[in-house]
Write a protein that holds these residues in place. Sequence first.
Motif, PDB file in Angstrom:
ATOM      1  N   VAL A   1       0.865  -1.179   0.000  1.00 22.12           N
ATOM      2  CA  VAL A   1       0.000   0.000   0.000  1.00 22.12           C
ATOM      3  C   VAL A   1       0.905   1.233   0.000  1.00 22.12           C
ATOM      4  CG1 VAL A   1      -1.803   1.271   1.208  1.00 22.12           C
ATOM      5  CG2 VAL A   1      -1.792  -1.231   1.257  1.00 22.12           C
ATOM      6  N   PHE A   2       0.705   2.119  -0.979  1.00 25.04           N
ATOM      7  CA  PHE A   2       1.532   3.312  -1.108  1.00 25.04           C
ATOM      8  C   PHE A   2       0.714   4.542  -0.737  1.00 25.04           C
ATOM      9  CE2 PHE A   2       3.187   0.234  -4.125  1.00 25.04           C
ATOM     10  CZ  PHE A   2       4.560   0.329  -3.971  1.00 25.04           C
ATOM     11  N   GLY A   3       1.023   5.161   0.388  1.00 25.43           N
ATOM     12  CA  GLY A   3       0.460   6.465   0.705  1.00 25.43           C
ATOM     13  C   GLY A   3       1.373   7.541   0.161  1.00 25.43           C
ATOM     14  N   TYR A   4       0.804   8.539  -0.527  1.00 23.86           N
ATOM     15  CA  TYR A   4       1.649   9.551  -1.164  1.00 23.86           C
ATOM     16  C   TYR A   4       1.297  10.978  -0.757  1.00 23.86           C
ATOM     17  CZ  TYR A   4      -2.443   9.470  -4.288  1.00 23.86           C
ATOM     18  OH  TYR A   4      -3.723   9.479  -4.787  1.00 23.86           O
ATOM     19  N   GLY A   5       0.253  11.173   0.039  1.00 20.05           N
ATOM     20  CA  GLY A   5      -0.233  12.517   0.318  1.00 20.05           C
ATOM     21  C   GLY A   5       0.780  13.416   0.990  1.00 20.05           C
ATOM     22  N   GLY A   6       1.619  12.871   1.876  1.00 15.65           N
ATOM     23  CA  GLY A   6       2.569  13.686   2.615  1.00 15.65           C
ATOM     24  C   GLY A   6       3.942  13.785   1.991  1.00 15.65           C
ATOM     25  N   LEU A   7       4.097  13.300   0.755  1.00 16.55           N
ATOM     26  CA  LEU A   7       5.401  13.319   0.093  1.00 16.55           C
ATOM     27  C   LEU A   7       5.474  14.452  -0.925  1.00 16.55           C
ATOM     28  CD1 LEU A   7       5.932   9.479  -0.413  1.00 16.55           C
ATOM     29  CD2 LEU A   7       6.828  10.928   1.404  1.00 16.55           C
ATOM     30  N   THR A   8       6.600  14.569  -1.579  1.00 19.53           N
ATOM     31  CA  THR A   8       6.784  15.516  -2.674  1.00 19.53           C
ATOM     32  C   THR A   8       7.041  14.740  -3.955  1.00 19.53           C
ATOM     33  OG1 THR A   8       9.179  15.665  -2.385  1.00 19.53           O
ATOM     34  CG2 THR A   8       7.831  17.161  -1.063  1.00 19.53           C
ATOM     35  N   VAL A   9       6.990  15.427  -5.078  1.00 17.21           N
ATOM     36  CA  VAL A   9       7.239  14.762  -6.356  1.00 17.21           C
ATOM     37  C   VAL A   9       8.616  14.097  -6.351  1.00 17.21           C
ATOM     38  CG1 VAL A   9       7.695  15.194  -8.806  1.00 17.21           C
ATOM     39  CG2 VAL A   9       5.668  16.174  -7.718  1.00 17.21           C
ATOM     40  N   ASN A  10       9.617  14.817  -5.876  1.00 15.83           N
ATOM     41  CA  ASN A  10      10.973  14.263  -5.898  1.00 15.83           C
ATOM     42  C   ASN A  10      11.119  13.068  -4.967  1.00 15.83           C
ATOM     43  OD1 ASN A  10      11.903  16.029  -7.814  1.00 15.83           O
ATOM     44  ND2 ASN A  10      12.783  17.470  -6.377  1.00 15.83           N
ATOM     45  N   THR A  11      10.475  13.115  -3.797  1.00 13.93           N
ATOM     46  CA  THR A  11      10.617  11.980  -2.889  1.00 13.93           C
ATOM     47  C   THR A  11       9.827  10.772  -3.382  1.00 13.93           C
ATOM     48  OG1 THR A  11       8.876  12.947  -1.488  1.00 13.93           O
ATOM     49  CG2 THR A  11      11.160  13.296  -0.819  1.00 13.93           C
ATOM     50  N   VAL A  12       8.723  10.993  -4.094  1.00 15.59           N
ATOM     51  CA  VAL A  12       8.014   9.871  -4.705  1.00 15.59           C
ATOM     52  C   VAL A  12       8.905   9.191  -5.740  1.00 15.59           C
ATOM     53  CG1 VAL A  12       6.110   9.241  -6.245  1.00 15.59           C
ATOM     54  CG2 VAL A  12       5.677  10.727  -4.283  1.00 15.59           C
ATOM     55  N   ILE A  13       9.544   9.991  -6.579  1.00 16.06           N
ATOM     56  CA  ILE A  13      10.429   9.430  -7.607  1.00 16.06           C
ATOM     57  C   ILE A  13      11.589   8.678  -6.953  1.00 16.06           C
ATOM     58  CG2 ILE A  13      12.078  10.034  -9.431  1.00 16.06           C
ATOM     59  CD1 ILE A  13      10.185  12.365 -10.146  1.00 16.06           C
ATOM     60  N   GLU A  14      12.228   9.308  -5.988  1.00 17.59           N
ATOM     61  CA  GLU A  14      13.353   8.656  -5.314  1.00 17.59           C
ATOM     62  C   GLU A  14      12.904   7.398  -4.586  1.00 17.59           C
ATOM     63  OE1 GLU A  14      16.861   9.621  -2.020  1.00 17.59           O
ATOM     64  OE2 GLU A  14      15.360  11.152  -2.510  1.00 17.59           O
ATOM     65  N   GLY A  15      11.713   7.465  -3.974  1.00 15.07           N
ATOM     66  CA  GLY A  15      11.213   6.306  -3.253  1.00 15.07           C
ATOM     67  C   GLY A  15      10.972   5.105  -4.159  1.00 15.07           C
ATOM     68  N   VAL A  16      10.387   5.336  -5.325  1.00 22.13           N
ATOM     69  CA  VAL A  16      10.151   4.232  -6.265  1.00 22.13           C
ATOM     70  C   VAL A  16      11.474   3.690  -6.788  1.00 22.13           C
ATOM     71  CG1 VAL A  16       9.107   3.584  -8.467  1.00 22.13           C
ATOM     72  CG2 VAL A  16       7.853   5.058  -6.885  1.00 22.13           C
ATOM     73  N   ASP A  17      12.436   4.571  -7.028  1.00 24.73           N
ATOM     74  CA  ASP A  17      13.747   4.102  -7.482  1.00 24.73           C
ATOM     75  C   ASP A  17      14.402   3.212  -6.421  1.00 24.73           C
ATOM     76  OD1 ASP A  17      13.371   5.496  -9.802  1.00 24.73           O
ATOM     77  OD2 ASP A  17      14.692   7.169  -9.269  1.00 24.73           O
ATOM     78  N   LEU A  18      14.287   3.619  -5.159  1.00 25.94           N
ATOM     79  CA  LEU A  18      14.831   2.786  -4.084  1.00 25.94           C
ATOM     80  C   LEU A  18      14.080   1.464  -3.979  1.00 25.94           C
ATOM     81  CD1 LEU A  18      15.350   5.512  -1.331  1.00 25.94           C
ATOM     82  CD2 LEU A  18      17.134   4.325  -2.612  1.00 25.94           C
ATOM     83  N   LEU A  19      12.766   1.514  -4.193  1.00 25.92           N
ATOM     84  CA  LEU A  19      11.981   0.287  -4.142  1.00 25.92           C
ATOM     85  C   LEU A  19      12.389  -0.670  -5.252  1.00 25.92           C
ATOM     86  CD1 LEU A  19       9.683  -1.341  -2.894  1.00 25.92           C
ATOM     87  CD2 LEU A  19       8.094  -0.117  -4.404  1.00 25.92           C
ATOM     88  N   ALA A  20      12.692  -0.129  -6.431  1.00 19.65           N
ATOM     89  CA  ALA A  20      13.141  -0.990  -7.532  1.00 19.65           C
ATOM     90  C   ALA A  20      14.433  -1.716  -7.151  1.00 19.65           C
ATOM     91  CB  ALA A  20      13.338  -0.142  -8.794  1.00 19.65           C
ATOM     92  N   GLU A  21      15.339  -1.017  -6.477  1.00 20.38           N
ATOM     93  CA  GLU A  21      16.563  -1.665  -6.004  1.00 20.38           C
ATOM     94  C   GLU A  21      16.223  -2.759  -4.982  1.00 20.38           C
ATOM     95  OE1 GLU A  21      19.190   1.216  -4.410  1.00 20.38           O
ATOM     96  OE2 GLU A  21      19.170   2.503  -6.185  1.00 20.38           O
ATOM     97  N   ALA A  22      15.297  -2.437  -4.081  1.00 19.05           N
ATOM     98  CA  ALA A  22      14.924  -3.387  -3.033  1.00 19.05           C
ATOM     99  C   ALA A  22      14.276  -4.643  -3.631  1.00 19.05           C
ATOM    100  CB  ALA A  22      13.970  -2.732  -2.044  1.00 19.05           C
ATOM    101  N   VAL A  23      13.425  -4.470  -4.620  1.00 20.26           N
ATOM    102  CA  VAL A  23      12.767  -5.612  -5.248  1.00 20.26           C
ATOM    103  C   VAL A  23      13.808  -6.493  -5.941  1.00 20.26           C
ATOM    104  CG1 VAL A  23      11.229  -6.269  -7.150  1.00 20.26           C
ATOM    105  CG2 VAL A  23      10.505  -4.527  -5.502  1.00 20.26           C
ATOM    106  N   ALA A  24      14.781  -5.873  -6.579  1.00 21.78           N
ATOM    107  CA  ALA A  24      15.836  -6.654  -7.238  1.00 21.78           C
ATOM    108  C   ALA A  24      16.601  -7.498  -6.217  1.00 21.78           C
ATOM    109  CB  ALA A  24      16.766  -5.725  -7.996  1.00 21.78           C
ATOM    110  N   VAL A  25      16.877  -6.922  -5.060  1.00 20.92           N
ATOM    111  CA  VAL A  25      17.587  -7.658  -4.002  1.00 20.92           C
ATOM    112  C   VAL A  25      16.708  -8.761  -3.441  1.00 20.92           C
ATOM    113  CG1 VAL A  25      18.546  -7.457  -1.674  1.00 20.92           C
ATOM    114  CG2 VAL A  25      19.113  -5.741  -3.412  1.00 20.92           C
ATOM    115  N   ALA A  26      15.410  -8.454  -3.222  1.00 25.34           N
ATOM    116  CA  ALA A  26      14.505  -9.446  -2.649  1.00 25.34           C
ATOM    117  C   ALA A  26      14.316 -10.644  -3.554  1.00 25.34           C
ATOM    118  CB  ALA A  26      13.149  -8.786  -2.356  1.00 25.34           C
ATOM    119  N   ARG A  27      14.551 -10.488  -4.852  1.00 25.50           N
ATOM    120  CA  ARG A  27      14.404 -11.591  -5.793  1.00 25.50           C
ATOM    121  C   ARG A  27      15.613 -12.535  -5.770  1.00 25.50           C
ATOM    122  NH1 ARG A  27      11.719  -8.028  -9.954  1.00 25.50           N
ATOM    123  NH2 ARG A  27       9.602  -8.877 -10.168  1.00 25.50           N
ATOM    124  N   GLU A  28      16.728 -12.050  -5.275  1.00 24.47           N
ATOM    125  CA  GLU A  28      17.962 -12.850  -5.349  1.00 24.47           C
ATOM    126  C   GLU A  28      17.911 -14.055  -4.430  1.00 24.47           C
ATOM    127  OE1 GLU A  28      21.060 -10.103  -4.427  1.00 24.47           O
ATOM    128  OE2 GLU A  28      20.909  -9.048  -6.354  1.00 24.47           O
TER     129      GLU A  28
END
Length: 466
Positions: free
Chosen positions: A439-466
């Motif tokens: 569940v992604f809550g986004y109301g209290g974030l900014t555009v830049n932190t949403v972008i950075e957050g998804v980029d970090l999540l992509a890294e995390a998903v890649a690690v979780a798959r290993e």
Amino acid sequence: MSRIRTSSGELLIELQRSGGAPLHQQLESGIRDRIREGRLRPGAVMPSTRSFAEDLGLSRGVVVEAYQQLVAEGYLVSRAGGYTEVAEVAAIESPGVTMLTGVESRIDFRYSRPDVSQFPRAAWLRSIRRVLNETPYRSLAYLDGRGTIELRTALADYLNRVRGTAARPEHMVICNGFAQGSRLLLQVLAAQGYRCIAVEDPSDNDLRRVAAAAGLTTVGVPVLEGGVDVEALERSEADVVLVTAAHQFPTGVVTSAETRAALVAWAARRGGLVIEDDYDAEFRYDREPIGAMQGLMPDRVAYAGTASKTLAPGLRLGWMILPPRLVEPMAQAKLMDDRGSPVLDQLAFADFVARGEFDRHLRRMRPRYRLLRDTLVERLAARLPELVPTGVSAGLHVMALLPDGLTESAVQAAALERGLGVYGLAPYWVTPPGPAGLVFGYGGLTVNTVIEGVDLLAEAVAVARE
């Protein structure tokens, strides 16, 4: 409350004047780091650009450029009167949000957080001043348990116009948010002989604990494409059901007209009650507004609303529109609980609503939240296309199921190692295990932190798959 004023000498920002990055970027980075580290707290007033430039031996334009960039990113806020302060949202992004094993997250996708940095202070202050100047002394005495007639009248007019309710001021009770209102209502229902409450599966788990404390049995009812499964509700033998019809939490499903009609028909046959939690219906982006169920059958639907998502959760202002038979028991329960919500807050909100400030605030916030929603959806599609968000047409959150081979715990742990807070579906299933998702809550974030957050999540998903 007096503001914390920060002098340039307190910031201790070191600049490399030869061979380093441009000075305005170094200044941005230094201020940003201090906000993230919690050294610059939300609401702290920044030095003026002129004095800051003089102390650092820079041109004023360098400081202005740095401030403008940080305002654009959401770390700073420019206020009327020519001063700049640290944004409230920085409290969300800075250390202090603890998840697993005491580790802290820097960017947090926790749901149910509006952008409190946009609270309309000037309009609220005008309402407070009018209330203090014009309220007769008798209004400051003890109230009845329903709350001030001014707020109940203003809210009834607003909700009838915007949400399609059939509200009457005498049938409303003001409470300290949905938390208090739902707790008191379940206590009243248990005292009147109700025994079993059905909740959507999945759904917010807080109410289940409240129901158990009130002596009610809880049963989960699946959420289908058109809303709660009414046939399963019929089989459950529940006499109360709680629904989030306008934007189901957490799936985002909108209850169809057929399901709404079936729900109120069930309540009439059963002699039961539908509790409608209308928690974020004001924020819709890609669809026409859908009226509240309460307008279909006021005698069988208890409607709950709150200012927590629309203005700020710290206001602790909520309201319930009740069937007539429940008004007096609820008013008495409210009096027994806390003798009534603060009168000046109620009167200020009544003035705020009646003068159209609430409408103006919502019109201003919808495009801001829509931009965040769009950014989140687009970034997920670009970096994590296997995570398909649902429930995107309204509200302040979206949900996405995880593909096979990924577990919530693995993704959360890998994300947290990168300073990212993400939240799984597991706590919301009434009858686990259900599908894994986030569940992604986004109301209290900014555009830049949403972008950075998804980029970090992509890294995390890649690690979780290993």
